[in-house]
Each structure stands twice: as C-alpha cells, then as structure tokens.
Design a protein around this motif. Sequence first.
Motif, short mmCIF file in Angstrom:
data_model
loop_
_atom_site.label_atom_id
_atom_site.label_comp_id
_atom_site.label_asym_id
_atom_site.label_seq_id
_atom_site.Cartn_x
_atom_site.Cartn_y
_atom_site.Cartn_z
N ASP A 1 -0.58 3.57 -10.09
CA ASP A 1 -1.31 2.87 -9.76
C ASP A 1 -1.54 1.67 -10.92
O ASP A 1 -0.30 1.04 -11.86
N TYR A 2 -1.57 0.52 -10.25
CA TYR A 2 -1.12 -0.93 -11.04
C TYR A 2 -2.12 -1.64 -10.40
O TYR A 2 -2.43 -1.89 -9.41
N ARG A 3 -2.38 -2.78 -11.31
CA ARG A 3 -3.42 -3.73 -11.10
C ARG A 3 -4.72 -3.58 -10.08
O ARG A 3 -4.68 -4.13 -9.58
N ASP A 4 -5.45 -2.30 -10.78
CA ASP A 4 -5.89 -1.87 -10.23
C ASP A 4 -5.68 -1.44 -8.89
O ASP A 4 -7.10 -1.17 -8.03
N ARG A 5 -5.17 -1.33 -8.22
CA ARG A 5 -4.74 -0.82 -7.46
C ARG A 5 -3.66 0.82 -6.75
O ARG A 5 -2.88 0.58 -7.90
N ARG A 6 -4.35 1.60 -5.80
CA ARG A 6 -3.51 2.66 -6.65
C ARG A 6 -2.10 2.45 -4.58
O ARG A 6 -3.18 2.27 -3.97
N ASP B 1 0.73 -1.46 -0.06
CA ASP B 1 0.11 0.08 -0.06
C ASP B 1 0.61 1.17 0.12
O ASP B 1 0.36 2.19 -0.29
#
Length: 490
Positions: A245-250, A212
Amino acid sequence: MALRRKLIVVSNRGPTAFGRDENGARTARRGGGGLATALRGLVSHHDVTWIASTISDEDRAVAEEAGDEAFDETGRDGSPYRLRLVPHDPQAYDWHYNVVSNPTLWFLQHYLWALAQAPNVNKGLHHAWDEGYVAVNRGFAEAVLGELDREPEAAVFFHDYHLYLAPRMVRDERPDATLVHFMHVPWAQPDYWHLLPESMRRAIHDGVLANDVVGFHTRRWRRNFLRSSYEVVGALFDDSFEWADYRDRRILLTAHPISVEPDEFEELATSPAVLAAEEEILARRPEFLVLRVDRTDPSKNVVRGFRAFELFLDEHPEMHERVTMLALLDPSRQDIPEYAEYLGAVQRTARVVNDRFQRDGWTPIDLQIGDNFPQAVAAYKQFDALLVNAIFDGLNLVAKEAPLVNERDGVLILSENAGAHEELGEWALSVNPFDIAGQAEAIHAALELPASERRARIEAIRAHVREHDLGAWISAQLADLDRGAALLQR
C-alpha cells in the motif's frame, strides 16, 4: 482461445536493430535473445506496440522517417506489431546508460561495490541522473502517453532497471492507466539502497510503486523490494509479501521466474552451425569438460571460478591432462571502464592458471572471448560439469538452457545467489560464490557423482524447465495483470 489484448511493451532495447550492409542497404536484424526472445509470444498472440530506445545511427534515421511515431513491423514468425523508437539526445543517453544504469544501478543491485572505494557520488553522477537518467525516462514516458492517447485501454509493460522513473511520470498524467513492471535483475536489500542519495533512492522506489503490478524472478527479490520500499518511502506490506500500500493505492507484487522455449533449444541443438561447432569441441576435448558460458560482467564471478578450478587442479593432480575448463565469454559493456578492467582480470587469471599447469599440449583453461551462440549450444551438449557461480544474478538462463540439450548427464554447479537457485537448487550442487574452496570441492564432486545420480539430477531439471517454459511465464504475466486489476477494484 485466450483473450487478445492491447499491450504496450517498453524496454531499453527493442526487438529489431537497424543498420546498413556492405552495399549501403538498410538491414533489420531481429533480436534473437534476451528480452526480445522472451516476449516473442506476446507479439504472436496480442496486439503489441513496442517502445524502445534508438541505439544506432540507423535506428535514429528510422525513427526520424517515421516522424518519431510507431510504424509497422513483423516478428520472427511473421506476426505484425508496431515499433516506436524513442530518439534520445546522444549525450543524455550516454549519461543514462553508461553512468547511471550500468556502473551505478547495476552495480548496486548486484552488490558489486567495494564500499571503501566506491561508489563516489560526485557532481558528475548527480548531473548524469538529472540530465541523463531522468531525461531518458521522460522521453519514454512521453512516448507511452502518446500511445495511450491512441489506445487508452492498452496495458503498459515496463521492463528492468533502465526505466524506474517512467511509471510515475505516466501515472501522474494517466491515473487510470494499467501499468506493469518486470524486474530482470536482483533487488538489493534496504541498506544497500542507502548508498544512493536520498533523492535518487526515493525517486526509484516511488517510480516503481506507481505500477499496478511489479514482478520479480524470485520471492527473495520480491521480499527485498518490499522491505526497501518500507524503509525508503514508507510503503506498507502484509506478511504474504504479495502486495504493498502506497500513496492510497494497492500494488500487486509477484514472483515468476522467466524461462526458455525447450522445443526451440532442442531443434537448435541439431542445426548445422551447432553440429559443426560440436565437432570442433569433440576434436580437442579431454576426458572431462567443465563449462562456463557467461558475459564478461563482474557479477558473473569468472575470476573466482578460475581460481576455484586452479585449486581443484592443485588438490587433484590425478586429473591433470584429463580435464579442461572451457570458458565461452561474451565481451560485455566494454565502453564502461569497470567492465574493461574486469575482462583484463579474467584474461590475466586464465594466463596464471595455464602458465602454472599446462604441459604436453594440455591447456587447463580454454578461454574464448566472443559472441558465438552456436558454439555455446554445442558446448551445452558436451559438458560434464556446468559452473554457474554468479555473485548475484536476477535469474541466469544458462542454468536452464544447458541441461535441456546436454548429452552427458552433466551436473549443474549453481550459486546460491543466482535467482535460478530458487527453482533448481535441489537438483544442483549449490555453492557460495565467494567460497573458492567450496567451488573447487563442487567441481570435484560433480565429476565423481555416480552415473545414476547425475542422470536423476539433470532429468529433474529438464522436467521442471519443460513444465515451466516461456509460454508459462508469459501466461503468468497476463494472469498477474488480471489479478492486479481485481485488486484495484476491491
């Protein structure tokens, strides 16, 4: 009162090393430096479970007695915490540490390879990656998952280059876990990551981006990470370099340089062991003392520093017998051939300089190899010029420690490629670590600076380090944790 948090700290080496004394009784030696010291404040103020590798035979015995589970320990100040030692297959750990982590990842991230000769990515490296690095990271991930079963709300703090894959392994099993990773080393530019096979470089970036929050010492290393993440796995980032932003995560990307505890250093400077070591230095010091305190790691650039001192002596014969370079070097990773060879090069270079210039009891380079922290602190007090000329360095704490206790208004000569340069560069004499002539000139300039300028520079460094101390760094890490959580909720 700050919120008391449940934290899982994950690092290759832990805060306690177990062994046996001469009578066969078990000993527990508290970690006194590096990561263990930096994270001591977490243990004091939060509910911490620390996960680390078994390093020694006695570590493995302790882990076995605990059933490979966490057990109660106490910090140096008496604060309780839980310690979980991860038992690795010895051969797998050797491949992880002595083939992948240090001669490969460390060399890559510090730009240490002569590319016409190295690296050579052979079947041995692929095997060490699969059976060593991946296996050890999986062992860490399984331990983290076990602790998350016990404390699902705990935040996980991974540390450094030994553990790039574990966050993805944990994320795949616990999508909602809070994961943070702090990088204590530089992050290389995108092209350099292409020295690794695609599968390895993709796994590294994918693993780190499973966190995260990812923290770095400097904005420079953070920019490099974002750019290489875009090149290697297609992660997107904004102009502020603060998130990806990567694989639908921030993912939140932060830059907070680690620090030291000034009060502890000032207290240590008057301890009996340091005062005794200082007496020995004073008994043999000439008019001027140039100091370097390093590990014998190729990244520390000791050989070029010696050559710069040789050039300085060549160009300034009036300084002969008036100046000595005291080099206090801690032997590092001598089981790895590249490190053993570099130590030999350091010793040969010092011999060449001394054979050329020494006379009448004067030894230009006083080279001392060993682990003697009180002696280093004593030397910190006495330097007129401190040479920190690292090829690349994630930060370099010597540049912060030494000015705190120096009593001679010593001048810091600092590599522009050390992470500490982003903080301290305006008060140091900056050098290019490859420019031997420039370093020789900086040594001369440092010894010739007017007293008022010397004092103004070192007082500014002290004020900065006192304001941005270890407690401030720990507070920043916890604030990043909250910022990362808020980012995910948007």
